[in-house]
Scaffold this motif. Structure first.
Motif, PDB file in Angstrom:
ATOM      1  N   LEU A 213       0.825  -1.207   0.000  1.00  0.00           N
ATOM      2  CA  LEU A 213       0.000   0.000   0.000  1.00  0.00           C
ATOM      3  C   LEU A 213       0.862   1.262   0.000  1.00  0.00           C
ATOM      4  CD1 LEU A 213      -2.966   0.941   0.093  1.00  0.00           C
ATOM      5  CD2 LEU A 213      -2.756   1.028   2.587  1.00  0.00           C
ATOM      6  N   LEU A 214       1.955   1.223   0.754  1.00  0.00           N
ATOM      7  CA  LEU A 214       2.879   2.354   0.772  1.00  0.00           C
ATOM      8  C   LEU A 214       3.514   2.549  -0.592  1.00  0.00           C
ATOM      9  CD1 LEU A 214       4.352   4.563   2.354  1.00  0.00           C
ATOM     10  CD2 LEU A 214       6.068   2.845   2.993  1.00  0.00           C
ATOM     11  N   ASP A 215       3.848   1.444  -1.238  1.00  0.00           N
ATOM     12  CA  ASP A 215       4.418   1.517  -2.586  1.00  0.00           C
ATOM     13  C   ASP A 215       3.423   2.134  -3.568  1.00  0.00           C
ATOM     14  OD1 ASP A 215       6.612   0.435  -4.547  1.00  0.00           O
ATOM     15  OD2 ASP A 215       4.703  -0.198  -5.401  1.00  0.00           O
ATOM     16  N   THR A 216       2.152   1.738  -3.443  1.00  0.00           N
ATOM     17  CA  THR A 216       1.107   2.312  -4.296  1.00  0.00           C
ATOM     18  C   THR A 216       0.948   3.805  -4.038  1.00  0.00           C
ATOM     19  OG1 THR A 216      -0.100   0.215  -4.378  1.00  0.00           O
ATOM     20  CG2 THR A 216      -1.349   2.210  -4.896  1.00  0.00           C
ATOM     21  N   LEU A 217       1.020   4.198  -2.775  1.00  0.00           N
ATOM     22  CA  LEU A 217       0.904   5.616  -2.422  1.00  0.00           C
ATOM     23  C   LEU A 217       2.011   6.432  -3.075  1.00  0.00           C
ATOM     24  CD1 LEU A 217      -0.444   7.879  -0.797  1.00  0.00           C
ATOM     25  CD2 LEU A 217       1.030   7.251   1.138  1.00  0.00           C
TER      26      LEU A 217
END
Length: 238
Positions: free
Chosen positions: A12-16
């Motif tokens: 999710l952090l990577d997507t952000l």
């Protein structure tokens, strides 16, 4: 539940990071378009970049590198439909091609961001902005050069209607305004318009003009008390 199982904070952090990059870089491209009041401005370019990033990021997560490559191919072809929507044809002039190409560039930037190629996305943004800003003076300089051929594909003509007695003064004003805008006259015709007026037709030597500049030019001409009417129009010749 599968939805809960798919929650991965690291992913999710990577997507952000990917979406934020697409948002910011798409915004930079869109700001330049919005500043010039083009058809597709700030919001459109941001949405294209973020949308491309979402699709590629999702494919990268679900299908791995191979899945992301397939989605990128669909983004490349699919963005063409969106670009076609901003291209217009007006009396022989085709407008919006550069805007459509910019949308294509925004999609490429978003796809790179979605694929976690952040530096590549930044580099792509810089090149898109350079094409729309640094090359503009060069293109304008080339387009405003008189052509050596007699006929061209597209010509632009400024029309001024004035009283016959004020013909010389209006002609001087028109020539001065065109010279200030760096639009040399290729052909000049003056003929009767009714009983008391004349119509001055100034065909421009430049094949490509900025419609906004000519709109402002005819507005300045129209406020002159000796000018009854002023307008411009593109036309095609065979």
């Amino acid at each position: 539940m599968l939805a809960i199982q798919n929650i991965n904070l690291i992913s999710l952090l990577d997507t952000l990071v990917s979406l934020t990059t697409a948002f910011v870089l798409g915004g930079l491209i869109g700001f330049e378009r919005q500043y010039r009041q083009r058809t597709a401005g700030l919001r459109t370019n941001v949405l294209v970049a973020v949308g491309a990033a979402v699709f590629v990021d999702m494919a990268n997560r679900l299908g791995g590198h191979e899945g992301a490559v397939h989605v990128v191919a669909y983004v490349v072809s699919g963005i063409g439909f969106l670009g076609a929507g901003v291209i217009m044809r007006e009396e022989g002039n085709v407008r919006g091609i550069n805007t459509a190409a910019t949308l294509w560039g925004s999609a490429a930037v978003g796809a790179a961001a979605g694929a976690d190629l952040i530096l590549e996305a930044v580099m792509g943004t810089l090149f898109v902005l350079a094409a729309n800003t640094l090359l503009r003076p060069i293109v304008n300089s080339i387009n405003r050069q008189p052509l050596d051929i007699i006929s061209v594909e597209v010509t632009n003509t400024v029309y001024v209607i004035a009283n016959r007695e004020s013909q010389k003064g209006v002609l001087a004003i028109l020539e001065g305004e065109l010279e200030r805008c760096s639009y040399p006259i290729r052909n000049l015709d003056i003929h009767a318009f009714g009983e008391d007026d004349v119509e001055i037709e100034a065909t421009l030597a430049a094949t490509s003009v900025e419609g906004v500049e000519l709109d402002a030019l005819v507005q300045r001409l129209a406020v002159s008390p000796t000018v009854r009417q002023a307008f411009w129009s593109p036309s095609t010749t065979e």
